[in-house]
Design a protein around this motif. Structure first.
Motif, PDB file in Angstrom:
ATOM      1  N   TRP A  58      -3.469  -4.471  -5.705  1.00 17.84           N
ATOM      2  CA  TRP A  58      -3.059  -5.538  -6.622  1.00 17.84           C
ATOM      3  C   TRP A  58      -2.357  -6.649  -5.862  1.00 17.84           C
ATOM      4  CZ3 TRP A  58       1.661  -5.855 -10.272  1.00 17.84           C
ATOM      5  CH2 TRP A  58       1.452  -6.859 -11.220  1.00 17.84           C
ATOM      6  N   ASP A  59      -2.673  -7.908  -6.243  1.00 19.54           N
ATOM      7  CA  ASP A  59      -2.051  -9.059  -5.597  1.00 19.54           C
ATOM      8  C   ASP A  59      -0.871  -9.608  -6.394  1.00 19.54           C
ATOM      9  OD1 ASP A  59      -3.248 -10.227  -7.769  1.00 19.54           O
ATOM     10  OD2 ASP A  59      -4.544 -11.587  -6.622  1.00 19.54           O
ATOM     11  N   GLY A  60      -0.505  -8.949  -7.480  1.00 22.47           N
ATOM     12  CA  GLY A  60       0.632  -9.385  -8.274  1.00 22.47           C
ATOM     13  C   GLY A  60       0.280 -10.302  -9.415  1.00 22.47           C
TER      14      GLY A  60
ATOM     15  N   GLY B 110       1.048 -12.554  -1.077  1.00 24.15           N
ATOM     16  CA  GLY B 110       0.363 -12.039  -2.262  1.00 24.15           C
ATOM     17  C   GLY B 110      -0.169 -10.624  -2.106  1.00 24.15           C
ATOM     18  N   GLU B 111       0.355  -9.870  -1.170  1.00 24.56           N
ATOM     19  CA  GLU B 111      -0.076  -8.481  -0.979  1.00 24.56           C
ATOM     20  C   GLU B 111       0.922  -7.564  -1.695  1.00 24.56           C
ATOM     21  OE1 GLU B 111      -0.284  -8.011   3.212  1.00 24.56           O
ATOM     22  OE2 GLU B 111      -2.088  -9.254   3.437  1.00 24.56           O
ATOM     23  N   PHE B 112       0.844  -7.562  -3.011  1.00 22.82           N
ATOM     24  CA  PHE B 112       1.848  -6.861  -3.801  1.00 22.82           C
ATOM     25  C   PHE B 112       1.750  -5.350  -3.616  1.00 22.82           C
ATOM     26  CE2 PHE B 112       3.880  -5.168  -7.579  1.00 22.82           C
ATOM     27  CZ  PHE B 112       4.990  -5.995  -7.698  1.00 22.82           C
ATOM     28  N   GLY B 113       0.557  -4.807  -3.622  1.00 21.77           N
ATOM     29  CA  GLY B 113       0.400  -3.372  -3.448  1.00 21.77           C
ATOM     30  C   GLY B 113       0.933  -2.901  -2.103  1.00 21.77           C
ATOM     31  N   TYR B 114       0.638  -3.676  -1.053  1.00 19.31           N
ATOM     32  CA  TYR B 114       1.120  -3.330   0.278  1.00 19.31           C
ATOM     33  C   TYR B 114       2.642  -3.417   0.355  1.00 19.31           C
ATOM     34  CZ  TYR B 114       1.568  -3.495   5.380  1.00 19.31           C
ATOM     35  OH  TYR B 114       1.926  -3.253   6.676  1.00 19.31           O
ATOM     36  N   SER B 115       3.219  -4.436  -0.296  1.00 17.54           N
ATOM     37  CA  SER B 115       4.673  -4.594  -0.270  1.00 17.54           C
ATOM     38  C   SER B 115       5.356  -3.451  -1.022  1.00 17.54           C
ATOM     39  CB  SER B 115       5.074  -5.937  -0.880  1.00 17.54           C
ATOM     40  OG  SER B 115       4.819  -5.961  -2.271  1.00 17.54           O
ATOM     41  N   VAL B 116       4.739  -2.979  -2.104  1.00 13.56           N
ATOM     42  CA  VAL B 116       5.321  -1.847  -2.829  1.00 13.56           C
ATOM     43  C   VAL B 116       5.262  -0.582  -1.969  1.00 13.56           C
ATOM     44  CG1 VAL B 116       5.121  -0.383  -4.865  1.00 13.56           C
ATOM     45  CG2 VAL B 116       4.814  -2.845  -5.073  1.00 13.56           C
ATOM     46  N   ALA B 117       4.197  -0.442  -1.192  1.00 17.07           N
ATOM     47  CA  ALA B 117       4.122   0.697  -0.273  1.00 17.07           C
ATOM     48  C   ALA B 117       5.264   0.637   0.744  1.00 17.07           C
ATOM     49  CB  ALA B 117       2.771   0.711   0.439  1.00 17.07           C
ATOM     50  N   LEU B 118       5.571  -0.558   1.232  1.00 24.13           N
ATOM     51  CA  LEU B 118       6.722  -0.716   2.119  1.00 24.13           C
ATOM     52  C   LEU B 118       8.018  -0.351   1.405  1.00 24.13           C
ATOM     53  CD1 LEU B 118       5.862  -4.130   3.847  1.00 24.13           C
ATOM     54  CD2 LEU B 118       5.876  -1.878   4.930  1.00 24.13           C
ATOM     55  N   ALA B 119       8.130  -0.742   0.130  1.00 17.80           N
ATOM     56  CA  ALA B 119       9.325  -0.419  -0.639  1.00 17.80           C
ATOM     57  C   ALA B 119       9.475   1.084  -0.841  1.00 17.80           C
ATOM     58  CB  ALA B 119       9.281  -1.141  -1.987  1.00 17.80           C
ATOM     59  N   VAL B 120       8.363   1.769  -1.032  1.00 10.41           N
ATOM     60  CA  VAL B 120       8.404   3.224  -1.177  1.00 10.41           C
ATOM     61  C   VAL B 120       8.918   3.868   0.114  1.00 10.41           C
ATOM     62  CG1 VAL B 120       6.994   5.290  -1.472  1.00 10.41           C
ATOM     63  CG2 VAL B 120       6.630   3.320  -2.955  1.00 10.41           C
ATOM     64  N   VAL B 121       8.424   3.390   1.248  1.00 10.95           N
ATOM     65  CA  VAL B 121       8.896   3.910   2.533  1.00 10.95           C
ATOM     66  C   VAL B 121      10.392   3.639   2.701  1.00 10.95           C
ATOM     67  CG1 VAL B 121       8.708   3.656   5.032  1.00 10.95           C
ATOM     68  CG2 VAL B 121       6.647   3.748   3.631  1.00 10.95           C
ATOM     69  N   LEU B 122      10.830   2.438   2.302  1.00  9.57           N
ATOM     70  CA  LEU B 122      12.251   2.115   2.380  1.00  9.57           C
ATOM     71  C   LEU B 122      13.080   3.063   1.513  1.00  9.57           C
ATOM     72  CD1 LEU B 122      14.569   0.276   3.292  1.00  9.57           C
ATOM     73  CD2 LEU B 122      13.990  -1.261   1.388  1.00  9.57           C
ATOM     74  N   ALA B 123      12.602   3.334   0.305  1.00 14.45           N
ATOM     75  CA  ALA B 123      13.321   4.242  -0.594  1.00 14.45           C
ATOM     76  C   ALA B 123      13.393   5.644  -0.010  1.00 14.45           C
ATOM     77  CB  ALA B 123      12.643   4.270  -1.961  1.00 14.45           C
ATOM     78  N   VAL B 124      12.308   6.093   0.610  1.00 11.24           N
ATOM     79  CA  VAL B 124      12.303   7.418   1.229  1.00 11.24           C
ATOM     80  C   VAL B 124      13.293   7.470   2.390  1.00 11.24           C
ATOM     81  CG1 VAL B 124      10.906   9.049   2.544  1.00 11.24           C
ATOM     82  CG2 VAL B 124       9.961   7.962   0.503  1.00 11.24           C
ATOM     83  N   ILE B 125      13.335   6.420   3.200  1.00  9.84           N
ATOM     84  CA  ILE B 125      14.280   6.383   4.318  1.00  9.84           C
ATOM     85  C   ILE B 125      15.718   6.452   3.809  1.00  9.84           C
ATOM     86  CG2 ILE B 125      15.196   4.932   6.166  1.00  9.84           C
ATOM     87  CD1 ILE B 125      12.363   3.938   6.668  1.00  9.84           C
ATOM     88  N   VAL B 126      16.020   5.657   2.770  1.00  9.89           N
ATOM     89  CA  VAL B 126      17.377   5.667   2.192  1.00  9.89           C
ATOM     90  C   VAL B 126      17.727   7.058   1.676  1.00  9.89           C
ATOM     91  CG1 VAL B 126      18.816   4.777   0.320  1.00  9.89           C
ATOM     92  CG2 VAL B 126      17.383   3.214   1.626  1.00  9.89           C
TER      93      VAL B 126
END
Length: 324
Positions: free
Chosen positions: A71-73, A289-305
């Motif tokens: 998704w591009d948002g 506009g790479e919303f899906g990719y950015s959310v994947a980065l956010a998931v990794v950030l949440a896992v690290i935290v």
């Protein structure tokens, strides 16, 4: 058979729970059910829990789903791509570099900020007359909005800013730097700004811990002939374990999630020299506009935290119990 005359005073003070003469129904009426005691607090928490679920849990869960899409948002049509976003992330040198920068900033801020805050707390915990004024002065930066602090320091650290001007004024021209434009020192400039702002915050927590130490313990250590270093290591340090746990937890989580200061100071630059996961998430979502990719980065950030916080909590809690 004669019976004892009624005694209104005796009957009034008779406890139906403790008096064996009292009837069983009276005991049941005097003791509410345990189930009612357990259920009552949940009714008070239910509104806040429902609001938290609606505002945080449901959007977060839905957001995790987008991490597995392209998704591009904006476009309502998107496809499920499975783990492609996560695979692309670890092939992306910018993302790997951002993860490294995130961990480096978190560790550097945690170590330097807490060491700086502890030194400040030990200083203002003394009997100097200006200690109250110093406490206010040192804590003041922590109450300023981080974005305001970052813009202030961006001007101070510019090539023509006050920092280089001060170095020229004292004859240290060789120390002049492009503090935010040099890839080798830009990241450390960001760390310095964060430590400057929140060192006073750590100081206040350490100061609360220092003031909770009974004076009699210090007096006993003085009688035993303990010097300042020995007294700190054997007396103060173990009793500061709760304050240290709180400070380390707050600083490591704040360092991992750092965004405002980095984006306002450098925008992740020069190049990608100061990009963190937070800034890369913002750029990929709202610039590329790479919303899906950015959310994947956010998931990794949440896992690290989550992993770092949990590991740190168990380690510090065990040390805290060992020190007590």
């Amino acid at each position: 058979m004669p019976t004892a005359p009624p005694d209104p005073v005796r009957d009034a003070v008779r406890d139906p729970v403790s008096d064996p003469v009292a009837s069983a129904p009276a005991r049941r009426r005097a003791r509410p059910s345990a189930r009612r005691h357990i259920a009552a607090p949940w009714w008070f928490a239910a509104p806040a829990t429902a609001l938290f679920a609606f505002v945080v849990l449901v959007p977060s869960t839905r957001g995790v789903y987008y991490a597995f899409t392209d998704w591009d948002g904006l476009d309502p049509d998107f496809s499920f791509v499975g783990l492609d976003n996560f695979g692309a992330m670890f092939r992306d040198t910018d993302a790997v570099q951002a993860i490294w920068h995130t961990l480096l900033i978190a560790v550097a801020v945690t170590v330097i900020q807490n060491a700086f805050g502890l030194l400040l707390a030990l200083g203002v915990n003394s009997v100097i007359k200006s200690r109250n004024v110093l406490r206010v002065f040192l804590f003041a930066p922590a109450v300023v909005t981080p974005i305001v602090t970052a813009y202030l320091w961006r001007n101070l650290l510019s090539p023509d800013g006050a920092v280089n001007g001060l170095l020229r004024a004292v004859g240290l021209n060789s120390w002049e730097q492009d503090w935010l434009g040099d890839p080798d020192i830009a990241l450390w400039s960001v760390v310095g700004v964060v430590v400057w702002q929140f060192g006073g915050y750590s100081m206040v927590i350490f100061l609360a811990g220092l003031q909770s130490v009974p004076k009699e313990i210090y007096e006993a250590a003085d009688i035993d002939g303990a010097g300042p270093v020995r007294r700190f290591w054997s007396v103060t340090r173990p009793l500061l374990a709760p304050a240290l746990t709180i400070n380390l937890m707050l600083s490591i989580i704040g360092g991992i999630k750092l965004f405002d200061q980095v984006y306002a100071l450098t925008g992740g630059g020069p190049g990608h020299a100061t990009d963190t996961l937070s800034t890369l998430i913002y750029k990929d979502a709202f610039t590329l506009g790479e919303f899906g990719y950015s959310v994947a980065l956010a998931v990794v950030l949440a896992v690290i935290v989550a992993v770092v916080s949990a590991g740190q909590y168990f380690f510090l809690s065990r040390n805290e119990r060992a020190s007590s």
